[in-house]
Every structure is written in C-alpha cells, then in structure tokens.
Design a protein around this motif. Structure first.
Motif, PDB file in Angstrom:
ATOM      1  N   ARG A 111      45.367  41.445  40.943  1.00  0.00           N
ATOM      2  CA  ARG A 111      43.657  40.761  40.934  1.00  0.00           C
ATOM      3  C   ARG A 111      43.176  41.096  39.756  1.00  0.00           C
ATOM      4  O   ARG A 111      43.360  41.452  39.029  1.00  0.00           O
ATOM      5  CB  ARG A 111      43.207  42.501  42.144  1.00  0.00           C
ATOM      6  N   ASN A 112      41.871  40.383  39.749  1.00  0.00           N
ATOM      7  CA  ASN A 112      40.998  40.365  38.498  1.00  0.00           C
ATOM      8  C   ASN A 112      41.199  39.414  37.794  1.00  0.00           C
ATOM      9  O   ASN A 112      40.965  39.859  36.404  1.00  0.00           O
ATOM     10  CB  ASN A 112      40.515  41.629  38.739  1.00  0.00           C
ATOM     11  N   ARG A 113      42.254  38.467  37.884  1.00  0.00           N
ATOM     12  CA  ARG A 113      42.829  37.435  37.207  1.00  0.00           C
ATOM     13  C   ARG A 113      42.658  35.617  37.440  1.00  0.00           C
ATOM     14  O   ARG A 113      43.006  35.054  36.519  1.00  0.00           O
ATOM     15  CB  ARG A 113      44.506  37.747  36.858  1.00  0.00           C
TER      16      ARG A 113
END
Length: 155
Positions: free
Chosen positions: A99-101
């Motif tokens: 996540r958060n990529r």
C-alpha cells in the motif's frame, strides 16, 4: 501493474484477500462483524458464483509476476438517467505491504479503461463512512460523494 481476470484456480487467493479486507472493515461498523465459522468457505463460494455472472468480474492485481491484491467489478444500468451505464467497484484491496505506492491509483486507471471499453459512462464505489482513509483515497482520485447508505440491524 496489470489486472488479470480471475479463474477457478484463483478462488483461494481471492477469498484470503477478501477475508483480510472484511476483517479490516469490521472495525468500522458492527454490521461488518464476520461469522468466523463460515467465512472461508462462504467467501470462496461467493467468488465461485462470480464466475457464472456476466455482470461481475474479479481481477487479480499483478505486479512483477506477483499477486498484490484484487478488484471486483459489477456492471449495471440506470435506464432512466443520462449517465445510465456504470461499472461499480465492489471490492478493491491491495496487500498491506504494497500500500501507499500508487498501486490502488493504477488499478483505478485500469478500471476506467475497462469501463470505457465496456461502454460505461461512469464509475461507482462505496466505502464505510468511518473509513476516512478509503474516503480520502476516492476523493483524491476524483470521485464525488453522491449518496449515503443507511443500515439497521433487525434483531
């Protein structure tokens, strides 16, 4: 990143990822509480039933040959509305360690392409009211709040 349509061989991977998503949603509402005794079997059955529905498709999210999530899409129509043909994002989950990529945003872009290819004129998605992270994600992606769902347990 690419989306690969899921097959019967992918049911366990879908169910495992759905369970993680469903477990995370339990913190947002008592109505999301899981029935632990039937969850794994029921989840696989649910995904199996999608294989027979023309309007529902599950995709694995693949990055560098590895599955990192899934998305479930459902087509629908509102025949009396100007924006009548839609594609609904039923589930969208990216594995915690990925996540958060930008993978979720990339999935949304691919879903937009799929919607256009299918002749849809808009996308729909719902998320838990208390899930500020999901609400922010969709707002940042250009989605607009449209309506609010209410639920009430019957006891």
């Amino acid at each position: 990143m690419k989306l690969v349509e899921a097959t019967a061989d992918d049911l366990e991977a879908l169910a495992d990822r759905w369970y993680d998503l469903a477990e995370a949603m339990a913190e947002h509402s008592e109505l999301n509480e899981l029935d632990v005794g039937t969850t794994a079997e029921t989840a696989e059955d649910g995904f199996r039933s999608h294989l027979d529905h023309e309007d529902v498709t599950d995709y694995l999210v693949i990055r560098d040959g590895e599955t990192i999530g899934f998305v479930t899409l459902r087509e629908g129509r509102h025949p009396s509305r100007q924006y009548s043909q839609y594609l609904r994002i039923v589930n969208l989950a990216i594995d915690d360690d990925c996540r958060n990529r930008g993978h979720g945003a990339a999935v949304l872009e691919r879903v937009k392409e799929l919607a256009r290819e299918r002749g849809c004129d808009h996308l729909k998605v719902s998320c838990e009211w208390q899930n500020e992270g999901a609400r922010r994600f969709y707002r940042d992606a250009g989605f607009q709040p449209k309506q609010v769902d209410y639920a009430q347990p019957l006891e």
